[in-house]
Design an enzyme around this catalytic site. Structure first.
Site, mmCIF file in Angstrom:
data_model
loop_
_atom_site.group_PDB
_atom_site.id
_atom_site.type_symbol
_atom_site.label_atom_id
_atom_site.label_comp_id
_atom_site.label_asym_id
_atom_site.label_seq_id
_atom_site.Cartn_x
_atom_site.Cartn_y
_atom_site.Cartn_z
ATOM 1 C CD GLU A 154 42.246 11.620 -19.465
ATOM 2 O OE1 GLU A 154 43.030 12.231 -19.651
ATOM 3 O OE2 GLU A 154 41.820 11.098 -18.532
ATOM 4 N N GLY B 34 48.894 6.039 -16.874
ATOM 5 C CA GLY B 34 48.780 7.886 -17.565
ATOM 6 C C GLY B 34 47.650 7.950 -18.094
ATOM 7 C CB SER B 35 48.435 11.190 -20.270
ATOM 8 O OG SER B 35 49.788 11.800 -19.864
ATOM 9 C CD GLU C 77 44.359 -0.439 -17.432
ATOM 10 O OE1 GLU C 77 43.156 0.569 -18.063
ATOM 11 O OE2 GLU C 77 44.715 -1.455 -18.217
ATOM 12 C CE LYS D 91 58.256 8.241 -13.175
ATOM 13 N NZ LYS D 91 57.401 8.651 -11.922
ATOM 14 C CB CYS E 120 41.512 6.806 -16.421
ATOM 15 S SG CYS E 120 40.677 6.358 -15.123
ATOM 16 C CB VAL F 175 52.937 10.213 -21.015
ATOM 17 C CG1 VAL F 175 54.853 9.141 -20.132
ATOM 18 C CG2 VAL F 175 52.767 11.266 -20.705
ATOM 19 N N GLY F 176 52.060 7.966 -22.596
ATOM 20 C CA GLY F 176 51.753 6.002 -22.861
ATOM 21 C C GLY F 176 52.179 6.035 -24.388
#
Ligand code: NAD
Length: 503
Positions: free
Chosen positions: A398, A244-245, A266, A191, A300, A248-249
């Site tokens: 971030e 991703g962030s 990551e 996705k 990142c 959400v990780g």
């Protein structure tokens, strides 16, 4: 402050948006409920792509297809040399379509086209590297367990992998995951971000053309809540590889824990570049600007904190500011552009909010500072904020925009303290002519990568990933394929078993 931008419309602007269907079981299909997602080019403001929008039903169909391809298909069973041949063919096909793929990523993400070409070229190299690892993947044997015992440790593909990627490096990041999963013999559901799915769909076509059997890779466009979440929860998925962030990780990891899936994460970064007085300050200034503003800071690895020794701070910042003002911001499709558009108006407002909050909290804006006037798209001026203290949001969070925060230090201990004073631990840079200083910083920084007298280089051979809340596990490097395997121990006993239990 850069002059107002005059963005010209590319040919695509006067055509209908390019349509993409989902890839499930080797077939291109619309969503069952007919929903679509339209993506507008952030650099120009026209509808560039329209993807079929998957939901839970498509996730189930895609996972079932990947499961069938894993349980009964040829892919996990063929020789590694045959899998490697498909990956190498895919690399050649990506290379032959490099310009097309780079243009899609530039149009959908707003990144500069010249940079996008570099990313696709880098991805080709990664596909070739993964092909080499397919052939060297092996287990272990133990002939030292006594005359009657032989221990063999197999590396078997883990099964169906859910691969979830972000918008900032659409083609590069899927290429840091999928070829290694395939090299191991896994099957996958992929996705991409709902904002930048086009190049991943092209990758699906490339893989079919390269000879990948149907169902081995399935590709779904859609939202995190209705596609990402069921891809994590599905009982037939064995592993989730997420980029991703950090926010959400964490949610993804928590969801994966209910069925104890393996996860690879990551996530975000708040990376510091530490500059000592004895450094090549000219090179360091260029790297500071590159680190802060590359990919409009939507990276990142962005070197978003510049940590400078007080003895050289004024002169060095003067040099950084002079360079920052020469950075060409503008049309992502212009070959000369270094900083393109921001991914969305909402995200741009969020980034600008950090700068305003820093100003209100005592920071001073040396350069840039806001949105650039333009006839189309959304652009931010590369911004340098000084007088930043460690407690400010801009120094801790971030920001994910072209914003460089400057902090100063007097001792190496203080520089390390600042660098480590963040929940993240992705990367860092150190600039000094002294090997002792470089080694002290490189050893003392808690991050997955440290660049010494350079910044943000990457090689498929070198593992990449984060300490602390920047992630879990590593991508790339010689163990990247092993990540997509399970270990199985087999014990071969020769002759009659001795030492019976009951007797
Ligand atoms: P994001 O976390 O918002 O989204 C990433 C992906 O997760 C998208 O495909 C999204 O649709 C999906 N998603 C959202 N909700 C989900 C859910 N509940 N379950 C499953 N999937 C879900 O991140 P983003 O804004 O797309 O990307 C930017 C972030 O990615 C930054 O924090 C950046 O640092 C990070 N990033 C990290 C690396 C790295 O290698 N460490 C590389 C690139 C980007």
């Amino acid at each position: 402050m850069n002059a107002p931008l005059n963005i010209s419309m590319p040919a695509e602007a006067s055509a209908a948006p390019k349509a993409y269907k989902l890839l499930i079981d080797g077939k291109h299909v619309e969503a069952r409920d007919g929903r679509t997602i339209e993506r507008s080019s952030p650099g120009h403001g026209f509808a560039v792509s329209r993807y079929a929008q998957a939901g839970a039903a498509e996730v189930d169909a895609a996972v079932q297809s990947a499961h069938k391809a894993f349980e009964a298909g040829a892919w996990p069973r063929m020789k590694a040399s045959e899998r490697a041949a498909v990956l190498l063919k895919a690399a050649d096909l990506i290379e032959s379509r490099l310009e097309e793929i780079a243009r899609l990523d530039a149009l959908e993400s707003g990144k500069p086209i010249a940079q996008a070409r570099g990313e696709i070229g880098g991805a080709v190299d990664i596909w070739r590297y993964a092909a080499s690892l397919a052939r060297t993947l092996h287990g272990e044997s133990y002939a030292n367990l006594g005359d009657d015992m032989l221990g063999v440790v197999l590396r078997e593909p883990i099964g169906v992998v859910s691969i979830i990627t972000p918008w900032n490096f659409p083609f590069l990041i899927v290429s840091q995951k999928l070829p290694f999963a395939l090299a191991a013999g896994c099957t996958a559901v992929v996705k991409p971000s709902e904002m930048t799915s086009a190049s991943t769909f092209v990758l699906g076509d490339v893989l079919l053309e390269a000879g990948l059997p149907a169902g081995v890779v399935n590709i779904l466009a859609g939202l995190g809540s209705d596609v990402g979440a069921p891809m994590v929860g599905h009982p037939l998925v064995e592993m989730v590889s997420f980029t991703g962030s950090t926010r959400v990780g964490k949610m993804t990891m928590a969801a994966a824990s209910s069925s104890l899936k393996k996860v690879s994460m990551e996530l975000g970064g708040k990376n510091g570049q530490i500059v000592f007085p004895d450094a090549d300050l000219e090179a360091a200034a260029d790297a500071a600007v590159f680190g802060g503003f590359f990919n409009a800071g939507e990276c990142c690895n962005a070197g978003s904190r510049l940590i400078v020794h007080e003895a050289v701070a004024d002169d060095f910042l003067g040099a950084v500011k002079a360079l920052a003002e020469r950075v060409k911001v503008g049309d992502p499709l212009d070959d000369r552009t270094k900083v393109g558009a921001m991914i969305s108006a909402d995200h741009m407002a969020k980034v600008a909010g950090y700068v305003t909050a820093a100003k209100n909290g005592g920071g001073s804006v040396f350069s840039g500072g806001g949105q650039l006037a333009s006839n189309a798209g959304q652009y931010l001026d590369p911004t340098i904020v000084g007088n930043v203290t460690e407690d400010m949001e801009i120094a801790r969070e971030e920001v994910f925009g072209p914003v460089l925060s400057v902090l100063t230090f007097e001792t190496i201990e203080k520089a390390l303290h600042i660098a480590n004073n963040t929940p993240y631990g992705l990367s860092a840079g150190v600039w000094s002519a002294s090997i002792d200083t470089c080694m002290s910083v490189a050893r003392g920084v808690r991050s997955g990568t440290v660049w010494v007298n350079t910044f943000m280089e990457g090689y498929p051979e070198l593992p990449f990933g984060g300490y602390k809340q920047s992630g879990l596990g590593r991508e790339l490097g010689k163990r990247a394929v092993e990540d997509y395997t399970e270990e199985k121990t087999i014990q071969f006993h020769r002759g009659q078993r001795t030492g019976w239990w009951v007797g």
